[in-house]
Design a protein around this motif. Structure first.
Motif, short mmCIF file in Angstrom:
data_model
loop_
_atom_site.label_atom_id
_atom_site.label_comp_id
_atom_site.label_asym_id
_atom_site.label_seq_id
_atom_site.Cartn_x
_atom_site.Cartn_y
_atom_site.Cartn_z
N PHE A 113 -5.10 15.78 -0.97
CA PHE A 113 -5.82 14.53 -0.72
C PHE A 113 -4.86 13.35 -0.78
N LEU A 114 -5.22 12.31 -0.06
CA LEU A 114 -4.55 11.01 -0.10
C LEU A 114 -5.64 10.01 -0.45
N ILE A 117 -8.71 10.87 1.99
CA ILE A 117 -8.46 11.71 3.15
C ILE A 117 -8.14 13.10 2.60
N VAL A 118 -8.80 14.13 3.14
CA VAL A 118 -8.66 15.48 2.61
C VAL A 118 -8.19 16.43 3.71
N ARG A 162 -4.72 5.56 8.34
CA ARG A 162 -3.92 6.23 7.32
C ARG A 162 -4.05 7.73 7.58
N ARG A 163 -2.93 8.47 7.49
CA ARG A 163 -2.94 9.89 7.82
C ARG A 163 -2.15 10.69 6.79
N LYS A 207 -8.05 8.56 8.61
CA LYS A 207 -9.20 7.66 8.56
C LYS A 207 -8.77 6.32 9.11
N ALA A 208 -9.70 5.64 9.76
CA ALA A 208 -9.45 4.29 10.24
C ALA A 208 -9.54 3.35 9.04
N LEU A 209 -8.38 2.95 8.54
CA LEU A 209 -8.30 2.05 7.38
C LEU A 209 -7.24 1.00 7.65
#
Length: 107
Positions: free
Chosen positions: A45-46, A54-55, A77-78, A93-95
């Protein structure tokens, strides 16, 4: 050390045991990004200080050589995960990017 809001980094992780843990952290005043492994879920995860997570599901065995990548752009973020000689998985995710990181820690 100042880490820009838009960045990418790659590092290797070789677990001595498969357990829930934090592997890498970027921290600063009021901001943080953590990369870790959840042994119960079998996933990396991040996560940031606002609990945006993010998983990437990815099975791990002791002594696997795991390559982890974190990328933060202007729009997303990836998290990338791959084994030496194996397939790479990723999720994003779009962050909006966060800034103010002043230290990196590799556990």
């Amino acid at each position: 050390m100042a880490i820009p809001a838009q960045f990418h980094t790659v590092f290797w992780f070789v677990p001595e045991q498969v357990t829930t843990c934090v592997i890498w952290a970027a921290i600063g005043a009021g901001v943080s990004l953590l990369v870790g492994f959840d042994a119960v879920a079998g996933s990396f995860f991040l996560e940031d200080q606002l609990f945006n997570r993010i998983v990437v599901s990815y099975p791990v065995n002791v002594s696997d050589r795991i390559c982890l990548g974190v990328c933060q752009t202007a729009t997303e973020r990836r998290l990338f995960v791959g084994k030496m000689g194996g397939e790479v998985q990723s999720a994003s995710k779009a962050l909006a990017p966060t800034a103010g990181y002043s230290a990196l820690k590799l556990y």
